[in-house]
Design an enzyme around this catalytic site. Structure first.
Site, mmCIF file in Angstrom:
data_model
loop_
_atom_site.group_PDB
_atom_site.id
_atom_site.type_symbol
_atom_site.label_atom_id
_atom_site.label_comp_id
_atom_site.label_asym_id
_atom_site.label_seq_id
_atom_site.Cartn_x
_atom_site.Cartn_y
_atom_site.Cartn_z
ATOM 1 N N TYR A 1 -44.455 -35.617 -59.179
ATOM 2 C CA TYR A 1 -43.154 -35.815 -58.539
ATOM 3 C C TYR A 1 -42.185 -36.661 -59.377
ATOM 4 O O TYR A 1 -41.071 -36.946 -58.932
ATOM 5 C CB TYR A 1 -43.345 -36.485 -57.174
ATOM 6 C CG TYR A 1 -44.099 -35.613 -56.216
ATOM 7 C CD1 TYR A 1 -43.464 -34.538 -55.594
ATOM 8 C CD2 TYR A 1 -45.440 -35.832 -55.948
ATOM 9 C CE1 TYR A 1 -44.151 -33.723 -54.711
ATOM 10 C CE2 TYR A 1 -46.139 -35.018 -55.067
ATOM 11 C CZ TYR A 1 -45.486 -33.968 -54.453
ATOM 12 O OH TYR A 1 -46.163 -33.150 -53.597
ATOM 13 N N HIS B 1 -46.098 -26.063 -45.032
ATOM 14 C CA HIS B 1 -47.195 -25.098 -45.136
ATOM 15 C C HIS B 1 -47.909 -24.880 -43.814
ATOM 16 O O HIS B 1 -48.722 -23.974 -43.684
ATOM 17 C CB HIS B 1 -48.193 -25.580 -46.184
ATOM 18 C CG HIS B 1 -47.536 -26.081 -47.418
ATOM 19 N ND1 HIS B 1 -46.704 -25.290 -48.169
ATOM 20 C CD2 HIS B 1 -47.537 -27.296 -48.036
ATOM 21 C CE1 HIS B 1 -46.230 -25.999 -49.197
ATOM 22 N NE2 HIS B 1 -46.707 -27.213 -49.128
ATOM 23 N N HIS C 1 -38.404 -27.552 -52.648
ATOM 24 C CA HIS C 1 -39.665 -28.121 -53.118
ATOM 25 C C HIS C 1 -39.411 -28.733 -54.493
ATOM 26 O O HIS C 1 -38.995 -28.016 -55.404
ATOM 27 C CB HIS C 1 -40.761 -27.056 -53.223
ATOM 28 C CG HIS C 1 -41.059 -26.418 -51.912
ATOM 29 N ND1 HIS C 1 -41.732 -27.051 -50.909
ATOM 30 C CD2 HIS C 1 -40.744 -25.190 -51.427
ATOM 31 C CE1 HIS C 1 -41.845 -26.256 -49.863
ATOM 32 N NE2 HIS C 1 -41.241 -25.122 -50.150
ATOM 33 N N ARG D 1 -50.815 -24.612 -50.562
ATOM 34 C CA ARG D 1 -49.389 -24.912 -50.730
ATOM 35 C C ARG D 1 -48.559 -23.684 -51.106
ATOM 36 O O ARG D 1 -47.364 -23.789 -51.345
ATOM 37 C CB ARG D 1 -49.202 -25.975 -51.830
ATOM 38 C CG ARG D 1 -49.792 -27.315 -51.474
ATOM 39 C CD ARG D 1 -49.557 -28.355 -52.549
ATOM 40 N NE ARG D 1 -50.521 -29.408 -52.429
ATOM 41 C CZ ARG D 1 -50.408 -30.433 -51.568
ATOM 42 N NH1 ARG D 1 -49.363 -30.526 -50.815
ATOM 43 N NH2 ARG D 1 -51.355 -31.332 -51.486
#
Lengths: 144, 144, 144, 144, 144, 144, 144, 144, 144, 144, 144, 144
Positions: free
Chosen positions: D27, D82, D102, D113
């Site tokens: 991330y 999800h 996302h 996912r």
């Protein structure tokens, strides 16, 4: 005192009226009439009955009506073995025991024939032993 | 002016003629005859009819013939609920609304009973509320 | 001696606070407030309560807290019906009976709505009969 | 006459409050606060709001409350993308358009996912373009 | 010099507040309070904390907040074990190790309980050893 | 010193030559030529190229030949997105980054369009934002 | 010497007696009677027969009885096409060739209609060409 | 006034150039050239064209270019029938109707041939009737 | 009176004789001999035995022979955990309780390791806690 | 001239040495020794042999070695029935016919017992008829 | 008399023109040109040819044209191995034997690479042995 | 200085001791003894060993014991290839490279033979090239 005969009903499902002419490489060349006569000779102290229908609901009727009137049922449900929850329900609903029969070895054939919805409600199943399977099933009922 | 009675047809599929004797731990000990009499008493201004068949095609016949002759159908298709595209087609083909009924809670039972092919063509479905389900379905047709 | 009122709790899950404005082609144009008032009028001898939450865990709290305090629960869990093992656990954990409700016919909709994880722990389920379903469920509790 | 600012709400789901510290190899090392300030600078004529919650039902509340109060929603639902039919229902229930985001490329990650239950109710989805995705989504709303 | 106590947090998910009353044939008749007192007596040199929530997002909050403040987490996520990618994300996001606990043997139960989405992010999992499992998990953290 | 223009190649797969005439309810009524001219105007300091082919292997050729000659590729592989491991291999084989584009929201369409074999080898994907998606992708390359 | 007429039997399965009134947006507004008259006019040198039944077992009877008495069978098994191993067995059991017909394009409809259990035992299948399909099948038998 | 000839294009996909030599036990020993000449003789008032390609994208080109220039297309896509979403897209994108043809009965063959991705976009499909299928398809276009 | 020692048997399946040398990044660098000596020291009042075999049937023999001779079995069946119905049958057939052990966290590994056929017949399972798991299992037997 | 005795070998797989003590509610309380003595008495003109092993490969050895030395094999492979391609290969590799036996009705048990990999290479299978099944199988070999 | 050289054709599918530069950690750093020269040196009495194409249909063309002109084909179809029924059809359609080659071990890679649609029509397949696989395949043709 | 011989071990799994007599239409009529002698003659400077066992665990023993004692293993695991995670574990656990061999083309056979659990841990696999495959594998080890 006379011991009563054991009463056994053989029920045949769809297309089994064609035994002897249909796909003889799978089902053999013998019709069921000869077999039935042979079984009556073999078990003279047993009351054997035989019916056939191509109609799923008539087979359900037969299974229901046999309850309590026979000591054992031998059921070859043909193609309905693989698809009929309703016929399986009828087997589950009655008290008279049922033995399932498959003349051919269904596991050597197409995938849609590998599942037998009735088997879990039957006492047991005899598969692939040809017309001999009927004799063995009768013997099970007589001697068990 | 006299208001006409609402006409409702209850259709029962395979093995439901055995209600009261079949697997009482699942279906209870009451036959449907008493229930039907009770329903007629409960809804005196409703014209209630009732038929049962074990034969898939006869059920299709009944569904077809009911079209336009009844204001609502209550259909418990038993084991055919899970396997019959043809009976589902009949439900889809007619204009008279159909409510599906399952006496037992099919989701507590085996996986092959978890799918109901008819439900998407029905108005709705009442599951698991026992014989009370029929009364609720009638009330839906009367009061909606 | 005075017979006590039957106590029934209606629990609404996520997005059901939007009834009347949300996707009216599926859920109709009536909000639930009118319906709730109508139900209270219809069943004057019944103690009806109603709560709504969008939060899965709050619904679990409500189900737990209702145990023993109500005679019956009517649960429309909305989208959690299809995904929440935890809410299903709460239904399984309590002794007060639960009836599941789906306003729309979930079998006419997307596949992810065809499985209801709660149904096997409920007494039964009423699907697709619109807001009328709530009335039928109350009647089941009163008259069963 | 003064043209009103376009109002856009960014909603962040579970664990996105950890951006910058959580799994930086996936991330990145930037928290969202800086990004949000940067976006406000970049789009001075746009009214940008931002909220985060780890609670599924609170996110549903937020989506519902935003309806009609914003011109566009940018929703990164994190792990709920999800699994949450209920949050997807909320997106489907409102009229304000929603763009899904996302940050990472979910198709490079574990199979659970790869399915995004919300995407079919969104206008569209931007996947894998990092924090830049938020800017592109805002631009879509402003310029479309 | 005084060695600091090892700090361990036990987190309980949905319906675990009902331990002792809920389905005692599965979960036993002991509430968790007694167990927690027993554990504190058993491990006097360990700082044990305990929280419970039915709300998925609050559990995520708890997991996040525990990061760095505890030396080990023992997490029984109840029904969320089987469905929550978001809670699994929280476990993956933090550095404090997590041991998963299932009181009952989930593999003897329904299929939807056979998958544990959190397990791959945990250090390990103890299943089916009842309330004893918590003690073993603490011992793992103390002695490893 | 003159900064070199960023070189971006847009590659279009099968049937995208029909944009503007093909299924306008899905793809809109604008052909891509106008869009391409518009993009060139919008980004005067960017060297934009565009090619289209209906032939899977030619698209592979194009992707291979673009490697190192462009700073970014924008690839809308049309129907090959869902079936071509070979085209995905080409994307994986090169060093130039690729952004995938779907004009329509593929998750609102048939199941065979829900899987995009290329996405895991792309930087990211923009789905459902119409022809605007191309502009956003270019901006990503310019500004990232 | 007089050449004998080619004998062709058209067998219709469940709900096809409703052609013309049932779901006209799928099946058209023409009943089959007109079509059958038209076919007799079109092929004056062919002996055409026609039967319909809603009952699976009666269709099996018909297929069996037709064996050797006709030169070709044209079978539209309706909903049984998708579920009946038993009817498929009957087709497999006879020597007279069978052509399967679907009036509508079953691949545009629900998934449970996409599998045709009979097709592998038929010579071939004509799908989606409406009532014209019957004429083409007859022509195949006459001219092959 | 002279009525214009109906224009029909036959498109053959991969390996169909080998008809007559390839696996004659499946496809027969006749090449397509003779068949095409025969069809031209049979339908002198029809303008028949014929092309073949092994290249998926060229088939897409052909389908696109035929749009509006022919009154009907007869498409035997060979192996691409089972795998090509892109070719299916081309069929969906044009207005000229398409009939799918399979010379052999694909349902008697391997499982990967049982799915035809194009069929849902075609008017209909003729399967297993050999080269006769082309004639029947032409007749459909002429006489419908 | 002397209390008898609790008798515990540790059974190791295939490849566990390689502990310490095999894939040390997964299983660590310690062989089991040291661990076993350590366990004997740790639990001086417990009679610990240990056997290993690579042969599925020998493991079945061991499980059978242990029945009634030990107070608890600790079984790490290695690769047979995932495939052996026969070994699971042996666990089900005996009265002595069995705890399953996995040294590594099998849920972090390949999918074929995610199913443990034995677990439903075990008391419980300890997964991923390394060689420490054996100690915890012994403690369970001693203290439960 | 003396007719030679028919030679039949009964092979028992894993855990069948426990018959009589293992799960008597499924397998009954009789050990196989009595049954074997009974069978020898029942068929004095038949040479019956019997072996058991828990080891998959020893069973393969036995099946191989029996080839040509016996007139028939009766094989109850226990848990290996459901998992052993290798044992199935041995059955397929030999010329001596094999009948499969399941004492219990495997279709009433867990799903992993519903598939019998050996059955397609056997002559046939007798399921659910208890120890009587062995007698029926012998009779098949003698009388067929 | 001079023995003719064995003629062998190596066909390379998509992206194999990139050997040596593409993902060297999977495919190594050697281009195929060196390998091909090496093979010609190694087998001086063999006539080796080599072609590559990224276009599926061209590969079909090549396979068809090679029929009868070569004694053996060595086919590395790259990504088309996993998706092309049409190329598999071409392999099935010709008489010249084909050996499939995968340079890398496809079973160590993503699931979509684990199925090889061509393999069942090939003589055999060599997987994971790098460029050495080509030499082994040639040797098979020469020496078999 | 004398170069040491390369040491190669051929390991054969279940039923491969029957080569030459078992199903010769699949495996040919040659036993492995001749082949092994031939290989020793062909590679005089290689130390070839050969063992066979029908017992899964013995094969695991052999694989383990070979580690470091041979330069390469050639493993034809027969039926265990498709079912044995434990044997696959042994292959994964050792450092000596392993090449998998299938004499027949397993992709032309039943579906349960299409998965090879060992292949991902092998260097590579040679399938369908008959007994020649062993020679090619040896050559790989010698010349790589």
């Amino acid at each position: 005192m006379v011991k009563e005969k054991i009463r056994i009903l053989i029920i045949h499902g769809p297309n089994l009226n064609l035994l002897g002419s249909r796909q003889p490489e799978i089902y053999g060349t013998k019709g069921f009439d000869n077999t039935f006569e042979h079984l009556k000779t073999l078990f003279p102290n047993t009351a054997l009955s035989y019916i056939q229908s191509n109609i799923e609901g008539e087979l359900i009727d037969k299974v229901q009506q046999a309850d309590g009137k026979f000591d054992g049922i031998i059921l070859n449900a043909g193609g309905y073995s693989h698809t009929s929850v309703a016929l399986a329900d009828a087997v589950a609903a009655i008290k008279t025991p049922v033995i399932g029969i498959h003349i051919s070895n269904i596991y050597k054939r197409e995938p849609e024939r590998h599942t037998d919805l009735l088997s879990k409600y039957c006492v047991g199943t005899i598969t692939g032993l040809g017309l001999k399977g009927y004799e063995l099933a009768i013997r099970y009922y007589i001697e068990k």
